[in-house]
Design an enzyme around this catalytic site. Structure first.
Site, PDB file in Angstrom:
ATOM      1  N   SER A 208      47.908  -9.708   4.387  1.00 57.52           N
ATOM      2  CA  SER A 208      47.634  -8.885   5.399  1.00 57.52           C
ATOM      3  C   SER A 208      46.835  -7.585   4.714  1.00 57.52           C
ATOM      4  CB  SER A 208      48.847  -8.245   6.232  1.00 57.52           C
ATOM      5  OG  SER A 208      49.737  -7.682   5.146  1.00 57.52           O
TER       6      SER A 208
ATOM      7  N   HIS B 117      47.401 -13.320  10.237  1.00 57.78           N
ATOM      8  CA  HIS B 117      45.965 -13.163  10.341  1.00 57.78           C
ATOM      9  C   HIS B 117      44.979 -14.266  10.218  1.00 57.78           C
ATOM     10  CE1 HIS B 117      47.080  -8.806  10.110  1.00 57.78           C
ATOM     11  NE2 HIS B 117      47.925  -9.305   9.337  1.00 57.78           N
TER      12      HIS B 117
ATOM     13  N   LYS C 199      47.697 -10.163  17.215  1.00 54.57           N
ATOM     14  CA  LYS C 199      46.348  -9.973  16.273  1.00 54.57           C
ATOM     15  C   LYS C 199      45.225 -10.638  17.039  1.00 54.57           C
ATOM     16  CE  LYS C 199      49.276  -8.107  12.964  1.00 54.57           C
ATOM     17  NZ  LYS C 199      50.283  -8.552  11.865  1.00 54.57           N
TER      18      LYS C 199
HETATM   19  C1  PLP Z   1      51.646  -8.422  11.694  1.00 57.11           C
HETATM   20  C2  PLP Z   1      52.400  -8.995  10.835  1.00 57.11           C
HETATM   21  C3  PLP Z   1      53.647  -9.520  11.241  1.00 57.11           C
HETATM   22  C4  PLP Z   1      54.335  -8.846  12.380  1.00 57.11           C
HETATM   23  O1  PLP Z   1      53.806  -9.461  13.441  1.00 57.11           O
HETATM   24  P1  PLP Z   1      54.187  -8.417  14.762  1.00 57.11           P
HETATM   25  O2  PLP Z   1      53.883  -9.483  15.925  1.00 57.11           O
HETATM   26  O3  PLP Z   1      53.095  -7.300  14.785  1.00 57.11           O
HETATM   27  O4  PLP Z   1      55.634  -8.085  14.847  1.00 57.11           O
HETATM   28  C5  PLP Z   1      54.358 -10.401  10.579  1.00 57.11           C
HETATM   29  N1  PLP Z   1      53.581 -11.096   9.354  1.00 57.11           N
HETATM   30  C6  PLP Z   1      52.737 -10.477   8.779  1.00 57.11           C
HETATM   31  C7  PLP Z   1      51.790 -11.075   7.742  1.00 57.11           C
HETATM   32  C8  PLP Z   1      51.962  -9.650   9.806  1.00 57.11           C
HETATM   33  O5  PLP Z   1      50.488  -9.243   9.149  1.00 57.11           O
END
Ligand code: PLP
Length: 391
Positions: free
Chosen positions: A174, A202, A233
């Protein structure tokens, strides 16, 4: 004996945090903000698509604004069920289970699978929610060097085979944007009868022939038995899912506390996610546009001599090193109407502070040009005042 009083305890921590340039601020965004957003994770530009908003409103009209109960009581609605089936189909898995957020999905999976007898092996750069999940489970955790399967192999060899073992990795990292070595991880895990869990928060929507992510249909449940994806995302909505075998999903329904003890996701959100999956299939040009922008950005940034990371994804960090420099660049960009993430420890290791620039299919060519111009200005200004900021 002096009593510890809370106000001075908080003040001391705040003071230490501010002194290291680690104090964080929230920027309040207005609905019609004209700022150029290079900080979000809306990679396909779906979060502002009126068709998703309409689906969300219809979901709320049909089912109510809230789900009213947890899934195991009576909050599991037909729209949740339909979404789970579509997610299983997209990722080529027998089943999927919907969670309210990605953070909760990761806590839930690791806590449900692991206990103090389990050994968990994590890439050093894994997302905080994966580390927290292992902590919640009480499992013994080991970190292997980033994307280093030889290091993982060494750790697995040393760990007693009588314990169940789980290897965990981000799919797309991320804060770095690089992609895990899925075949290497899968082969290493399999040699030691460990399960591999990949969090493709992602990658989903962005990578893979159909936007099914860096695992998706390319790697089956024999290789990646536990697959996590998030919907907040690239899909522009909210929530997350775990995809895998029938046995895995049933186990999670029974034992994942962050699944059981929370109200089911609002039905409008699930309806919007279904609409987003339709657009993912029907509008592949969004992915093509995104990848063209990534290539243009990298060419321009390389020409400026900026310290890029080897990333082929919409996450394009510029690693500047120290916190003050990173904040200085970010605020100069902000003055030009450009928002980027200024990422510092503990989100990234100390000394690796960076601008986290993210690209989206919704960016116009003008937006990218403005970003590049502003980065060129930062580079020139920084060269002039480097001694002040490079502490
Ligand atoms: C954003 C993210 C999460 C968390 O997801 P949310 O739905 O925002 O709680 C988990 N793992 C990774 C790698 C992320 O980038």
């Amino acid at each position: 004996m002096t009593l510890c009083d809370w106000p001075s305890h908080l003040a001391e921590r705040a003071q230490a945090c501010r002194a290291s340039h680690l104090w964080r601020h929230r920027n309040t965004r207005q609905p019609a903000s004209r700022r150029r957003d290079f900080a979000g994770n809306d990679y396909l530009g779906l979060s502002r698509d009126p068709r998703l908003a309409e689906a969300m409103a219809k979901g709320a009209r049909d089912y109510g604004t809230g789900a009213r109960a947890s899934h195991l009581v009576n909050g599991h609605l037909a729209v949740h069920e339909a979404l789970e089936q579509r997610l299983a189909e997209l990722t080529g898995r027998p089943r999927a289970l919907l969670f309210s957020t990605g953070y909760m999905a990761n806590l839930g999976v690791i806590q449900a699978l692991c206990d103090p007898r389990t050994r968990v092996f994590q890439d050093r750069l894994n997302h905080a929610s994966l580390l927290d999940g292992a902590r919640l489970s009480g499992a013994v955790s080991r970190r292997f060097h980033h994307r280093d399967t030889a290091d993982l192999e060494r750790l697995l060899e040393r760990s007693p085979a009588r314990h169940p073992r789980l290897v965990v990795s981000d799919g797309v990292f991320s804060m770095d944007g690089d992609v895990a070595d899925i075949p290497g991880l899968a082969a290493t895990a399999r040699r030691h009868a460990a399960w591999l869990m990949v969090d493709d928060a992602h990658g989903l929507g962005v990578l893979g022939e159909r936007g099914d992510g860096c695992v998706g249909r390319a790697y089956g449940i024999d290789e990646v038995p536990v697959l996590v994806g998030t919907l907040g995302k690239a899909l522009g909505t909210a929530g997350a899912f775990v995809a895998g075998s029938e046995a895995l999903i049933e186990h999670l329904i029974q034992f994942a506390r962050p699944y059981t003890y929370t109200t089911a996701q609002p039905p409008g959100v699930a309806a919007a996610s279904l609409a987003a999956l339709d657009l993912l299939a029907e509008e592949p040009e969004r992915r093509e546009r995104l990848h063209a922008l990534i290539a243009r950005f990298r060419t321009a940034a390389e020409r400026l001599g900026l310290p890029l990371v080897a990333s082929t994804t919409p996450i394009q960090p510029i690693v500047l090193g120290d916190n003050a420099t990173t904040l200085a660049w970010a605020s100069r960009l902000a003055e030009r109407g450009i928002q980027v993430g200024a990422i510092r420890e503990p989100t990234v290791p100390r000394g690796k502070a960076r601008l986290r620039i993210t690209l989206s299919a919704a960016h116009a060519d003008d937006d990218l040009d403005a970003l590049i111009d502003a980065l060129a200005e930062c580079r020139d200004t920084h060269a002039a005042t480097g001694e002040d900021t490079a502490t």
